[in-house]
Design an enzyme around this catalytic site. Sequence first.
Site, short mmCIF file in Angstrom:
data_model
loop_
_atom_site.label_atom_id
_atom_site.label_comp_id
_atom_site.label_asym_id
_atom_site.label_seq_id
_atom_site.Cartn_x
_atom_site.Cartn_y
_atom_site.Cartn_z
N HIS A 299 0.83 -1.21 0.00
CA HIS A 299 0.00 0.00 0.00
C HIS A 299 0.86 1.26 0.00
O HIS A 299 0.86 2.00 -0.98
CB HIS A 299 -0.98 0.03 1.18
CG HIS A 299 -1.91 -1.13 1.22
ND1 HIS A 299 -2.71 -1.46 0.15
CD2 HIS A 299 -2.16 -2.05 2.19
CE1 HIS A 299 -3.43 -2.53 0.46
NE2 HIS A 299 -3.11 -2.92 1.69
N ASP A 350 -5.01 -8.27 -3.18
CA ASP A 350 -5.30 -8.00 -1.77
C ASP A 350 -6.62 -8.60 -1.32
O ASP A 350 -6.72 -9.79 -1.08
CB ASP A 350 -5.25 -6.48 -1.54
CG ASP A 350 -5.26 -6.09 -0.07
OD1 ASP A 350 -5.23 -7.00 0.78
OD2 ASP A 350 -5.30 -4.89 0.23
#
Length: 466
Positions: A299, A350
Amino acid sequence: MTTYLADYAWLGDRLARDVHLEVHDGRFTAINADKAGMPGRPAAGGGASAGAADAGPGGGAAGPDAAGPDAAGPDAAGVERLPGLVLPGFANAHSHAFHRALRGRTHHGGPGSFWTWRDLMYETAATLDPDGYLRLARAVFAEMALSGITAVGEFHYLHHSPDGTPYADPNAMGHALIEAAQQAGLRITLLDTLYLQSGVDGQPPDGVQRRFSDRTPQRWAERVAGLAAAPHARIGAAIHSVRAVAAHHLEELGGFRPLHLHLSEQPAENEQCRAAHGCTPTELLDRHGILGPDTTAVHATHLTDNDVKRLGDSRTTICMCPTTERDLADGIGRARDLADAGSPVSLGSDSHAVIDMLAEARALEMNERLATRQRGRFTPADLITAATAHASIGWPDAGAIAVGNRADLVCLSLDSVRTAGADPAAAILAATASDVTHVIVDGRPIVVDGRHTTIDVPRALAEVLR
């Protein structure tokens, strides 16, 4: 030995036509391109339009009748044709397999945030046992195969029974993931995750978080030592985040590689870290020797300029997960700044809001356009490199069509309703996972004509998610 003929193949940073690929024992042994292209451009006739005209509407060398996926198969000389555009296998560098159960189930009830989504995720995490996780992960990994993913980095923290008690086999959940990948035909890097506290304040894990925790780094290391690598599986490590691991324990992870971690996904993480340690999460990791070329920060959404410099100077890989980051309203990370600073960029699905590495790659560029109001922040070559970054999950001999590398291939149709007329060199900006027709992992076909060779994927997903 198997010989393939690719209509178009991506070789390094360039497109080539009529490429013969020889594969033996799961690796490329010879690559011969009849027509080598300029970087990011098809070769024939001096441009995309001329190349497409020479090749026929399907982008292939044998004319329009041979354009579709049904044209694949061995010819009289035993050469198997791979129609459309052939890319290296995709690497999904960040996955939580059990999050797939949340797709389409978290978008009601009014305004929300990452934290309200996390409550729903915890509810799902509380329901799984090793047998159920095997069935779920097998279906999820097979869905990945259909989208062209040939290796997955599984960020694994769902370790123990619901009350935190270890199973009779302390690695039952990890072994389920490794077995699921084998059944689906993928390689896996099990990134076994250290999770010791519920927040930066040091409070112990509570509720479902007890499933995630081994309570001490020593117990975690002892459990991880019981995980064995396999031809299709490697064992890595992960720090869940600076919220979940105390600063004085960070250095104990320094010897584990590859090493992954969630970094600055939410502003609250940064605020809590500053309050507890007087610095950003990136600075804290740097102090403890965690950053480096074998580390991947996932991220990295909310960074200071100094954070970007530290990550780039250390050559820490960044894993962007654009579809999840949008789904959870996380924000837009500084992908181009990080790449320019020296950090390689990889991609992950993810939470599996969708499983489509082409969508992830395209979103990397589109997010940059929204944030900067400029186009062309990442070239198609850049996006393919990010989507095939196997080194970030411990498979440095994959991710490129090159002699000696693992023979991982993905075929994209160039005559679908999405890709018809597209420049093959830029098809990654038009195609979706629905355009994946063939997938080969270590020289073995696992998807043929858009279908998994051993698993009825829609049925498997429907049954396990029912």
